[in-house]
Enzyme design. Structure first.
Site, PDB file in Angstrom:
ATOM      1  N   MET A   1      -5.746  -6.380   8.014  1.00 54.59           N
ATOM      2  CA  MET A   1      -5.190  -5.549   9.070  1.00 54.59           C
ATOM      3  C   MET A   1      -6.117  -4.366   9.296  1.00 54.59           C
ATOM      4  O   MET A   1      -6.952  -4.034   8.486  1.00 54.59           O
ATOM      5  CB  MET A   1      -3.813  -5.054   8.652  1.00 54.59           C
ATOM      6  CG  MET A   1      -2.950  -6.185   8.132  1.00 54.59           C
ATOM      7  SD  MET A   1      -2.395  -7.273   9.428  1.00 54.59           S
ATOM      8  CE  MET A   1      -0.726  -6.750   9.470  1.00 54.59           C
ATOM      9  N   HIS A  26     -16.321  -7.680   1.417  1.00 55.15           N
ATOM     10  CA  HIS A  26     -15.389  -8.665   1.944  1.00 55.15           C
ATOM     11  C   HIS A  26     -15.698 -10.059   1.418  1.00 55.15           C
ATOM     12  O   HIS A  26     -14.829 -10.771   0.913  1.00 55.15           O
ATOM     13  CB  HIS A  26     -15.459  -8.651   3.476  1.00 55.15           C
ATOM     14  CG  HIS A  26     -14.576  -9.665   4.114  1.00 55.15           C
ATOM     15  ND1 HIS A  26     -15.006 -10.933   4.419  1.00 55.15           N
ATOM     16  CD2 HIS A  26     -13.281  -9.605   4.462  1.00 55.15           C
ATOM     17  CE1 HIS A  26     -14.009 -11.610   4.950  1.00 55.15           C
ATOM     18  NE2 HIS A  26     -12.946 -10.826   4.992  1.00 55.15           N
ATOM     19  N   ARG A  74      -2.726   3.286   8.505  1.00 53.42           N
ATOM     20  CA  ARG A  74      -3.070   2.100   7.710  1.00 53.42           C
ATOM     21  C   ARG A  74      -1.920   1.109   7.732  1.00 53.42           C
ATOM     22  O   ARG A  74      -0.757   1.477   7.756  1.00 53.42           O
ATOM     23  CB  ARG A  74      -3.347   2.504   6.255  1.00 53.42           C
ATOM     24  CG  ARG A  74      -4.202   3.745   6.136  1.00 53.42           C
ATOM     25  CD  ARG A  74      -4.271   4.292   4.714  1.00 53.42           C
ATOM     26  NE  ARG A  74      -4.984   3.425   3.801  1.00 53.42           N
ATOM     27  CZ  ARG A  74      -5.159   3.708   2.513  1.00 53.42           C
ATOM     28  NH1 ARG A  74      -4.642   4.825   1.987  1.00 53.42           N
ATOM     29  NH2 ARG A  74      -5.823   2.885   1.740  1.00 53.42           N
ATOM     30  N   CYS A  77       5.335 -39.966 -11.419  1.00 52.02           N
ATOM     31  CA  CYS A  77       3.942 -40.366 -11.632  1.00 52.02           C
ATOM     32  C   CYS A  77       3.152 -40.487 -10.336  1.00 52.02           C
ATOM     33  O   CYS A  77       2.060 -41.023 -10.318  1.00 52.02           O
ATOM     34  CB  CYS A  77       3.875 -41.654 -12.427  1.00 52.02           C
ATOM     35  SG  CYS A  77       4.764 -43.010 -11.679  1.00 52.02           S
ATOM     36  N   GLY A 103      -8.167  -6.490   3.755  1.00 49.70           N
ATOM     37  CA  GLY A 103      -9.068  -6.564   4.900  1.00 49.70           C
ATOM     38  C   GLY A 103      -8.500  -7.253   6.118  1.00 49.70           C
ATOM     39  O   GLY A 103      -9.191  -7.431   7.120  1.00 49.70           O
ATOM     40  N   TYR A 142       9.505 -35.581 -17.822  1.00 47.31           N
ATOM     41  CA  TYR A 142       8.050 -35.401 -17.826  1.00 47.31           C
ATOM     42  C   TYR A 142       7.450 -35.569 -16.444  1.00 47.31           C
ATOM     43  O   TYR A 142       8.069 -36.151 -15.550  1.00 47.31           O
ATOM     44  CB  TYR A 142       7.384 -36.374 -18.803  1.00 47.31           C
ATOM     45  CG  TYR A 142       7.511 -37.834 -18.424  1.00 47.31           C
ATOM     46  CD1 TYR A 142       6.581 -38.437 -17.577  1.00 47.31           C
ATOM     47  CD2 TYR A 142       8.556 -38.604 -18.913  1.00 47.31           C
ATOM     48  CE1 TYR A 142       6.708 -39.766 -17.223  1.00 47.31           C
ATOM     49  CE2 TYR A 142       8.687 -39.939 -18.558  1.00 47.31           C
ATOM     50  CZ  TYR A 142       7.761 -40.522 -17.714  1.00 47.31           C
ATOM     51  OH  TYR A 142       7.877 -41.825 -17.354  1.00 47.31           O
ATOM     52  N   ARG A 194      -3.800  -1.126  -6.325  1.00 47.64           N
ATOM     53  CA  ARG A 194      -3.066  -2.387  -6.206  1.00 47.64           C
ATOM     54  C   ARG A 194      -3.537  -3.317  -7.317  1.00 47.64           C
ATOM     55  O   ARG A 194      -4.580  -3.087  -7.923  1.00 47.64           O
ATOM     56  CB  ARG A 194      -3.317  -3.034  -4.845  1.00 47.64           C
ATOM     57  CG  ARG A 194      -4.758  -3.447  -4.653  1.00 47.64           C
ATOM     58  CD  ARG A 194      -4.979  -4.181  -3.343  1.00 47.64           C
ATOM     59  NE  ARG A 194      -6.414  -4.331  -3.133  1.00 47.64           N
ATOM     60  CZ  ARG A 194      -7.020  -4.264  -1.951  1.00 47.64           C
ATOM     61  NH1 ARG A 194      -6.313  -4.029  -0.864  1.00 47.64           N
ATOM     62  NH2 ARG A 194      -8.312  -4.418  -1.843  1.00 47.64           N
ATOM     63  N   SER A 228      10.815 -43.756 -13.495  1.00 47.74           N
ATOM     64  CA  SER A 228       9.710 -42.875 -13.148  1.00 47.74           C
ATOM     65  C   SER A 228       9.566 -42.901 -11.637  1.00 47.74           C
ATOM     66  O   SER A 228       9.484 -43.976 -11.036  1.00 47.74           O
ATOM     67  CB  SER A 228       8.437 -43.366 -13.838  1.00 47.74           C
ATOM     68  OG  SER A 228       7.372 -42.509 -13.510  1.00 47.74           O
ATOM     69  N   LYS A 276       0.829  -1.193   0.000  1.00 41.19           N
ATOM     70  CA  LYS A 276       0.000   0.000   0.000  1.00 41.19           C
ATOM     71  C   LYS A 276       0.870   1.252   0.000  1.00 41.19           C
ATOM     72  O   LYS A 276       0.662   2.167  -0.801  1.00 41.19           O
ATOM     73  CB  LYS A 276      -0.908  -0.021   1.228  1.00 41.19           C
ATOM     74  CG  LYS A 276      -2.071   0.921   1.151  1.00 41.19           C
ATOM     75  CD  LYS A 276      -2.948   0.801   2.393  1.00 41.19           C
ATOM     76  CE  LYS A 276      -3.658  -0.542   2.433  1.00 41.19           C
ATOM     77  NZ  LYS A 276      -4.160  -0.859   3.776  1.00 41.19           N
TER      78      LYS A 276
HETATM   79  P1  ADP Z   1      -7.476  -2.183   3.459  1.00 40.40           P
HETATM   80  O1  ADP Z   1      -6.091  -2.685   3.525  1.00 40.40           O
HETATM   81  O2  ADP Z   1      -8.418  -3.044   4.202  1.00 40.40           O
HETATM   82  O3  ADP Z   1      -7.898  -1.867   2.068  1.00 40.40           O
HETATM   83  P2  ADP Z   1      -7.137   0.637   3.912  1.00 40.40           P
HETATM   84  O4  ADP Z   1      -5.888   1.026   4.595  1.00 40.40           O
HETATM   85  O5  ADP Z   1      -7.188   0.822   2.455  1.00 40.40           O
HETATM   86  O6  ADP Z   1      -7.503  -0.840   4.313  1.00 40.40           O
HETATM   87  O7  ADP Z   1      -8.276   1.460   4.610  1.00 40.40           O
HETATM   88  C1  ADP Z   1      -9.632   1.130   4.585  1.00 40.40           C
HETATM   89  C2  ADP Z   1     -10.446   2.326   4.163  1.00 40.40           C
HETATM   90  O8  ADP Z   1     -10.151   3.483   4.912  1.00 40.40           O
HETATM   91  C3  ADP Z   1     -10.160   2.720   2.754  1.00 40.40           C
HETATM   92  O9  ADP Z   1     -10.986   2.006   1.901  1.00 40.40           O
HETATM   93  C4  ADP Z   1     -10.479   4.200   2.708  1.00 40.40           C
HETATM   94  O10 ADP Z   1     -11.797   4.382   2.325  1.00 40.40           O
HETATM   95  C5  ADP Z   1     -10.325   4.644   4.133  1.00 40.40           C
HETATM   96  N1  ADP Z   1      -9.142   5.506   4.217  1.00 40.40           N
HETATM   97  C6  ADP Z   1      -7.865   5.151   4.375  1.00 40.40           C
HETATM   98  N2  ADP Z   1      -7.055   6.221   4.372  1.00 40.40           N
HETATM   99  C7  ADP Z   1      -7.834   7.288   4.193  1.00 40.40           C
HETATM  100  C8  ADP Z   1      -7.595   8.680   4.073  1.00 40.40           C
HETATM  101  N3  ADP Z   1      -6.376   9.192   4.117  1.00 40.40           N
HETATM  102  N4  ADP Z   1      -8.642   9.495   3.900  1.00 40.40           N
HETATM  103  C9  ADP Z   1      -9.894   8.982   3.834  1.00 40.40           C
HETATM  104  N5  ADP Z   1     -10.192   7.687   3.928  1.00 40.40           N
HETATM  105  C10 ADP Z   1      -9.168   6.841   4.113  1.00 40.40           C
HETATM  106 MG    MG Z   2      -7.819  -0.486   0.941  1.00 37.83          MG
END
Ligand code: ADP
Ligand code: MG
Ligand code: MG
Length: 868
Positions: free
Chosen positions: A103, A446, A92, A822, A101, A842, A330, A755, A22
């Site tokens: 962390m 999710h 984050r 095999c 999702g 093979y 990503r 084999s 990220k």
């Molecule tokens: P994940 O790894 O689960 O995708 P993120 O770190 O992307 O988690 O954060 C989850 C949500 O938090 C993002 O989808 C975004 O909407 C919101 N978010 C993260 N950083 C910011 C920010 N700087 N400003 C506004 N919303 C944010």
């Molecule tokens: Mg995200």
């Protein structure tokens, strides 16, 4: 000391390992000039340092990130902790490998009573300020302080109920203030922004070790040692008003792979509202009508990002008061079908090479072409329709929790997990379920993302059902009630939910898939054969691209009802004359069957293994069977019982098997060889090109092979004498005892191919009985005494070493010798990579896995991959 903190303009996409995926991508987007709220990243190596010091932050870390924070403040024109002009952060997590999702993210960090008041005045939007504050408190309490998030939800629920409100939009600034007052009685939370920040950083580090993160890493084969980075980023607000909003989008359709921009959006909402599935989002095109300029900017951005990364991107964006911000990009998770289509399309678009395309399609993706689909013609009783989140068809009993799913599956049932929405806590249930059905959530919820990643059929956002957990049932709008344990079928490709077990058609191929397989063939060195005995299986294998039969187990050819008694009679024969009588009958079956195989495999090698029957599996045990056999072959029941008794083995797996049979009963071997060669002669006379390979099983030394080879050569001479055709036969052995592997140099004096029978080789190397391993191997896996099931993924350390010794030493003795594998491992991608590296010629696997093996062999040849 290494630099621990990086500003967004100090890194790039190549710094995934240090800055997390990220963080690295936020840096890359910043450098591309995209509108990314500014921030800084604390490295993954700081996380490792933290763990090494017994979960203690490095002494200088705070000083280091405060320097970066100052710069962010200047750039954003606001100050962290300043009530007059507050700067807020999102904190984050980001691992080097994407863990969606997994962390926890903390938003709006830096608020307290005073600053929230300041924010309300500065923005002139008190409702927004208090809404943000209450979100922050509950998130911080949940993620950082370990207070159950449900408690906060419950308070809001309670409050709404007593105040006659249903939706968040009905909540005023005063309502939120009241909620905040209640929250504060539940949690003693730090008012100082810098304390908040420090605690959040630690919490992100610690989240690396949460059970759900560990489960995900295990499933995705991600090393535990990587650690996570922490991204601290200025907040932007999608929930600021009606000219604000948040969205998630894919540069191509993640379900079908179609080259169409595809996304979901909510006005006046924070990003979490889109992802969590609490509100069902609008298609991103909704933006086109209300804010066309922003839609344009979004569209151009996604085109740019896909070109830049040369891969389908999954992006998150936010609009605050008509200003567009990018929050994440990503590589997007995708279905198997989508992954193949995207890879092939991108080669055609000149974006990537064929080798890159192959590396983009994992063996799991290929499964999608081999998965069953609900037969459209058989569809009846459609009771509801939701979003087609993850394709394929699945049938099972309805369960309503991950725990129930696990219990039912442990009892041997297939289940459909039905949930209002899913969270990472449900992953262990999703993993074992045949399918997942959720009431809420979009295509990017999710449940959808995780199910697609796991290749589990899923339907999300099925608003036509309503679930009653307490009573263990759901009802549909049309009035159908489905209870726990009722059987339903999901069509993840169309989103249809059906009652009962609906027939499914075989997996279907596609032109793109065929194209990719052609490329795989061009880029691989390993040949792929199939393990098959019947003409039907052989034909299927050939159709799927098999380049011969690597293992025809002749004993399997005698299991049929009309043959098994002849086989039994042969085994029970008391002298040579009697045995020969039955062998002559078996000869007829064998010759005809093998002739069929030669025809189907015209021009390709067919390896026929000499009889390796587990004798106990062939002999009758029940009274009825014995009586029937007695009357059929005219032998007294008592006699049959007596001989059967005398043949009982204490340890059949290590008993009278394989070539040991040839040693004691050479006439059996002679019969088989005559059948094989006679069939080859007939095939040749009919205009086919047979390439018979005769394989001797379970050998331990060269003397055995010499003895048996003499029998074989003698039988071949008998058939060929006086004939003008020449048959290009080969004699080889199956290397499946450790002793054979260790004396492969001697075996090479006699054989032309080897084999590896890695099922037995694994069994004998470990001393783990293949038949009994189920009793204890799960405990070994759970306690991490073994990393993988060695019967599934080749144990490179011991079994692999034996193979290596065998290859190296035998090749030194006789350079032209050919090598194959095999066992089950011949269809396992990781094992295939090992076989490629070992220089085998093979791999041989079940017909259905042939396409997977073709792709795995090509991937082993063109690149390295963590996922293999
Ligand atoms: P994940 O790894 O689960 O995708 P993120 O770190 O992307 O988690 O954060 C989850 C949500 O938090 C993002 O989808 C975004 O909407 C919101 N978010 C993260 N950083 C910011 C920010 N700087 N400003 C506004 N919303 C944010
Ligand atoms: Mg995200
Ligand atoms: Mg064997």
């Amino acid at each position: 000391m290494a630099k621990r903190v990086y500003l967004f303009n100090e890194g790039s996409k190549d710094d995934r390992e240090l800055l997390g995926g990220k963080g690295a991508n936020l840096c890359e987007m910043t450098n591309l000039g995209l509108p990314v709220p500014y921030g800084f990243i604390i490295t993954t190596s700081t996380c490792r340092e933290y763990f090494k010091a017994g979960n203690r932050l490095p002494a200088l870390l705070e000083q280091e990130y405060r320097v970066a924070l100052d710069i962010v403040e200047k750039k954003m024109g606001a100050r962290f902790g300043d009530p007059e002009n507050p700067l807020l952060f999102s904190v984050r997590s980001g691992a080097p490998v994407s863990m969606p999702g997994m962390m926890s993210t903390i938003l709006n960090l830096g608020l307290n009573d005073e600053i929230t008041e300041g924010l309300a005045i500065k923005t002139g939007n008190a409702r927004f300020a208090y809404d943000s504050y209450r979100r922050f408190i509950s998130m911080f309490a949940d993620v950082v302080m370990g207070v159950d998030g449900q408690k906060f939800e419950h308070e809001i629920h309670q409050y709404k109920a007593t105040h006659g409100k249903t939706f968040d939009v009905e909540m005023s600034a005063q309502d939120w203030q009241e909620i905040i007052r209640i929250y504060k009685t539940l949690v003693d939370f730090p008012e100082d922004p810098f304390t908040q920040l420090k605690m959040a950083v630690e919490a992100v580090f610690m989240s690396w070790h949460t059970p759900r993160a560990i489960v995900y890493r295990e499933m995705a084969n991600i090393p535990d040692t990587l650690g996570t980075a922490v991204t601290v980023q200025a907040m932007v607000f999608g929930n600021f008003g009606d000219d604000s909003g948040s969205g998630v989008a894919f540069t191509r359709n993640p379900s079908t792979g179609e080259h169409l921009f595809f996304g979901e959006f909510l006005f006046n909402a924070a990003g979490e509202d889109v992802v969590s599935g609490v509100r069902t989002p609008l298609p991103v095109e909704a933006l086109k009508e209300r804010q066309p300029d922003i839609y344009d900017q979004l569209f151009r951005t996604q085109v740019l990002l896909e070109k830049h990364y040369r891969d389908m991107q999954d992006i998150e964006f936010t609009i605050q008061e008509g200003v567009f911000y990018m929050l994440q990009t990503r590589s997007g998770k995708r279905t198997g079908r989508a992954s193949v289509k995207i890879a092939v399309d991108m080669v055609k678009e000149g974006l990537i090479t064929e080798s890159e395309a192959l590396m983009r399609v994992s063996p799991d993706h290929v499964e999608a072409f081999l998965h069953p689909m609900v037969d459209p013609a058989a569809k009846t009783d459609i009771i509801a329709k939701g979003l087609p989140a993850s394709p394929g068809g699945a049938t099972g009993r309805v369960v309503f929790s991950a725990e129930e799913a696990e219990e039912e599956v442990a009892k041997g049932h297939r289940v459909i997990l039905v949930r209002r929405e899913t969270t990472p806590e449900d992953i262990h249930g999703m993993k074992v379920a045949a399918g997942v059905l959720t009431e809420l959530g979009g295509m990017t919820s999710h449940a959808a993302v995780v199910a697609r990643g796991m290749g589990v059929c899923a339907i999300t956002g099925c608003a036509q059902i309503s679930i009653n957990y307490a009573e263990g049932l759901f009802t549909t709008h049309a009035g159908v009630t489905v209870r726990r344990d009722d059987v339903i079928t999901l069509d993840g490709t169309t989103g249809e939910v059906m009652l009962g077990d609906i027939p499914k058609t075989e997996a279907s191929s596609s032109d793109d898939f065929q194209t990719l397989l052609t490329w795989a063939d061009k880029h691989r060195r390993l040949k792929v054969r199939a393990n098959a005995e019947t003409p039907t299986d052989a034909a299927k294998a050939r159709e799927l691209g098999a380049e011969g039969i690597g293992l025809c187990r002749t004993e399997h050819m005698f299991f049929d009802a009309d043959r098994i008694d002849v086989m039994r009679a042969m085994i029970l024969a008391e002298d040579l004359e009697e045995r020969q009588k039955y062998l002559d009958i078996l000869f007829g079956f064998q010759r005809a069957d093998i002739l069929q195989l030669f025809k189907v495999m015209d021009g390709l090698p067919v390896t026929v293994r000499l009889l390796d029957p587990p004798l106990h599996e062939f002999l009758p045990s029940s009274d009825e069977d014995i009586a029937a056999l007695a009357s059929h072959i005219g032998k007294p029941e008592t006699k049959i019982r007596q001989i059967t008794e005398s043949m009982k083995e204490v340890n059949p797996m290590l008993g009278f098997r394989g070539c040991r049979l040839s040693v004691v009963y050479p006439e059996i071997t002679a019969m088989q060889v005559r059948a094989i060669i006679t069939a080859a002669v007939e095939a040749t006379e009919q205009g086919f090109k047979p390439f018979p390979e005769i394989m001797i099983p379970l050998v331990v030394n060269v003397r055995e092979i010499r003895l048996i080879t003499d029998i074989i050569e003698q039988a071949i001479r008998e058939v060929l004498t006086g004939k003008t055709v020449s048959i290009p036969y080969k004699i080889g052995t199956m290397v499946e005892t450790p002793r054979a592997a260790l004396s492969a140099d001697r075996l090479a004096e006699v054989v032309e191919f080897m084999s590896f029978g890695t099922n037995d080789l694994t069994q004998m190397t470990y001393g783990f009985s293949r038949d009994d391993v189920g009793r204890f191997l799960p405990a070994y896996l759970a306690k991490k005494l073994v990393e993988n099931d060695p019967f599934v993924s080749l144990d490179q350390r011991a079994v692999g070493r034996l193979m290596q010794i065998a290859v190296t030493e035998s090749r030194a003795r006789k350079p032209g010798i050919k090598y194959g594998i095999c066992g089950e491992h011949g269809g396992d991608p990781r094992s295939i990579r090992f076989c490629h590296e070992l220089g085998l010629d093979y791999v041989s696997c079940s017909p259905y896995r042939v396409p997977i093996a073709r792709i795995a062999a090509a991937r082993a040849n063109v690149g390295e991959d963590l996922q293999d």
